[in-house]
Write an enzyme that holds these catalytic residues in place. Structure first.
Site, short mmCIF file in Angstrom:
data_model
loop_
_atom_site.label_atom_id
_atom_site.label_comp_id
_atom_site.label_asym_id
_atom_site.label_seq_id
_atom_site.Cartn_x
_atom_site.Cartn_y
_atom_site.Cartn_z
N HIS A 141 19.59 74.98 -4.93
CA HIS A 141 18.72 75.88 -5.68
C HIS A 141 17.45 75.12 -6.05
CE1 HIS A 141 22.04 78.87 -7.11
NE2 HIS A 141 22.19 78.52 -5.84
N GLU A 167 15.96 74.63 -8.87
CA GLU A 167 16.10 73.76 -10.04
C GLU A 167 16.83 72.47 -9.69
OE1 GLU A 167 16.35 78.08 -11.58
OE2 GLU A 167 17.06 76.96 -9.84
N CYS A 170 22.77 75.76 -12.30
CA CYS A 170 21.49 75.11 -12.60
C CYS A 170 21.35 74.83 -14.10
CB CYS A 170 20.34 75.96 -12.09
SG CYS A 170 20.28 76.05 -10.28
#
Length: 155
Positions: A52, A54, A85
């Site tokens: 992801h 992040e 995250c």
């Protein structure tokens, strides 16, 4: 107080990811008003469910600062961090999360998001991270709309 240019960096990085057929998410980590790391989501490109935006930004920031703790940093994310995250942000001791769209927005598009908000994660986990939602929401919604027009793949 959130700063537009940092969210704009996250948005621009997400746009670059979209051009490579990645999903519409970007993140920017800032410390002392300096950009430390900017990343987009690479789940589809690298075939790794943990990539992801992040997480990618945290990895870059830790490498750049040569530390697993990112105290005093703020992460700007185009969409509210998912539980994975948020946990990484908490473990890295990032001080603040600023995000544009919400988990419910991407769930509507078909992403397999757990419907657990950052504020619930903060409360249940007693995390000290400060949360600023809906920052530059309109611009972040436009990212989602661009992705939808491209008929992007969900996961």
């Amino acid at each position: 107080m959130p700063v537009r240019k940092f969210m704009e960096s996250a948005i621009e990085k997400a746009r670059k990811g979209l051009k490579k057929n990645n999903s519409p998410f970007g993140a920017c980590i800032v410390k002392n008003n300096k950009v430390i790391a900017v990343a987009h989501n690479t789940v589809l490109e690298e075939r790794d469910a943990t990539n992801h935006a992040e997480i990618n930004a945290i990895r870059k920031a830790c490498k750049r600062l040569r530390n697993h703790e990112l105290k005093g940093c703020t992460i700007y994310s185009t969409t509210e961090p998912c539980p994975m995250c948020f946990s990484a942000i908490h473990w890295a001791k990032i001080s603040q999360i600023v995000f544009g769209t919400r988990i419910r927005d991407v769930r509507k598009l078909g992403f397999n998001e757990l419907p657990i908000s950052a504020s619930v994660m903060k409360l249940k986990g007693r995390s000290p991270v400060k949360i600023t939602p809906d920052f530059m929401r309109k611009e972040c919604v436009e990212l989602l709309e661009s992705w939808k027009k491209k008929k992007g793949k969900t996961y």
